[in-house]
Motif scaffolding. Sequence first.
Motif, short mmCIF file in Angstrom:
data_model
loop_
_atom_site.label_atom_id
_atom_site.label_comp_id
_atom_site.label_asym_id
_atom_site.label_seq_id
_atom_site.Cartn_x
_atom_site.Cartn_y
_atom_site.Cartn_z
N GLY A 141 58.03 21.46 -4.17
CA GLY A 141 57.11 21.20 -3.09
C GLY A 141 55.64 21.40 -3.40
O GLY A 141 54.82 21.46 -2.47
N CYS A 142 55.27 21.49 -4.67
CA CYS A 142 53.85 21.65 -5.02
C CYS A 142 53.17 20.30 -5.13
O CYS A 142 53.82 19.29 -5.42
N GLU A 143 51.87 20.29 -4.91
CA GLU A 143 51.05 19.12 -5.19
C GLU A 143 50.44 19.38 -6.56
O GLU A 143 49.79 20.40 -6.76
N VAL A 144 50.68 18.47 -7.50
CA VAL A 144 50.26 18.72 -8.88
C VAL A 144 49.10 17.82 -9.29
O VAL A 144 49.15 16.60 -9.12
N ILE A 145 48.05 18.44 -9.81
CA ILE A 145 46.91 17.72 -10.36
C ILE A 145 46.98 17.94 -11.87
O ILE A 145 47.11 19.09 -12.31
N THR A 146 46.92 16.87 -12.64
CA THR A 146 46.99 17.04 -14.09
C THR A 146 45.66 16.69 -14.74
O THR A 146 44.88 15.90 -14.20
N ALA A 147 45.44 17.29 -15.90
CA ALA A 147 44.24 17.00 -16.69
C ALA A 147 44.64 17.01 -18.16
O ALA A 147 45.54 17.75 -18.56
N THR A 148 43.95 16.18 -18.95
CA THR A 148 44.32 16.03 -20.35
C THR A 148 43.64 17.05 -21.26
O THR A 148 44.09 17.29 -22.36
N ASP A 149 42.51 17.61 -20.80
CA ASP A 149 41.83 18.64 -21.60
C ASP A 149 40.89 19.43 -20.70
O ASP A 149 40.79 19.16 -19.50
N GLY A 150 40.20 20.39 -21.27
CA GLY A 150 39.33 21.26 -20.49
C GLY A 150 38.22 20.53 -19.77
O GLY A 150 37.92 20.83 -18.61
N PHE A 151 37.61 19.55 -20.42
CA PHE A 151 36.51 18.81 -19.78
C PHE A 151 37.02 18.04 -18.57
O PHE A 151 36.41 18.06 -17.50
N ASP A 152 38.15 17.37 -18.76
CA ASP A 152 38.79 16.62 -17.69
C ASP A 152 39.13 17.58 -16.53
O ASP A 152 38.90 17.28 -15.36
N ALA A 153 39.62 18.76 -16.88
CA ALA A 153 40.06 19.74 -15.88
C ALA A 153 38.92 20.29 -15.05
O ALA A 153 39.05 20.44 -13.83
N LEU A 154 37.79 20.59 -15.68
CA LEU A 154 36.71 21.26 -14.95
C LEU A 154 36.20 20.44 -13.76
O LEU A 154 35.98 20.97 -12.68
N ALA A 155 36.07 19.13 -13.95
CA ALA A 155 35.65 18.26 -12.84
C ALA A 155 36.71 18.23 -11.75
O ALA A 155 36.40 18.30 -10.56
N LYS A 156 37.98 18.17 -12.16
CA LYS A 156 39.07 18.10 -11.18
C LYS A 156 39.25 19.42 -10.43
O LYS A 156 39.62 19.42 -9.26
N ILE A 157 38.98 20.54 -11.09
CA ILE A 157 39.08 21.84 -10.42
C ILE A 157 38.05 21.91 -9.30
O ILE A 157 38.35 22.32 -8.18
N ALA A 158 36.83 21.48 -9.59
CA ALA A 158 35.76 21.49 -8.59
C ALA A 158 36.10 20.60 -7.40
O ALA A 158 35.82 20.95 -6.25
N ASP A 159 36.74 19.47 -7.66
CA ASP A 159 37.08 18.52 -6.59
C ASP A 159 38.31 18.95 -5.78
O ASP A 159 38.38 18.71 -4.59
N ASN A 160 39.30 19.56 -6.45
CA ASN A 160 40.60 19.80 -5.82
C ASN A 160 40.88 21.25 -5.43
O ASN A 160 41.80 21.51 -4.68
#
Length: 132
Positions: free
Chosen positions: A31-50
């Motif tokens: 039941g989790c909503e999963v956001i994936t990222a391919t590397d740290g740079f990709d992740a940092l933007a997605k963390i701020a958004d999500n």
Amino acid sequence: MKQHPAALKVMVIDDSKTIRRTAQMLLENVGCEVITATDGFDALAKIADNHPRIIFVDIMMPRLDGYQTCALIKNNSAFKTTPVIMLSSRDGLFDKARGRIVGSDQFLTKPFSQEELVGAIRAHVPGFAAAH
């Protein structure tokens, strides 16, 4: 994709498509909503958004490795309390110690099971109840 109204947002950062898919499938099953990222740079933007509630990050990644990514997350006042779980195919004391130094909350060795992922979430996210 199964969505629950108050699904727990979980981020999985790994340069391996197989690992991302596996983790996503295992976590969506509970039941989790999963956001994936391919590397740290990709992740940092997605963390701020999500604003994920917990982050699983692979150690060995190109460009920005798991240690650097974890340090950047923990150094950001908005996310310093977000649990970061390190993922590694190596189960070394050095890796675990280095993970603690950069502020990681737990260390999981690959391959991981659904029970290990859910256990890490239960340990670090108060009130999480896995769906079945």
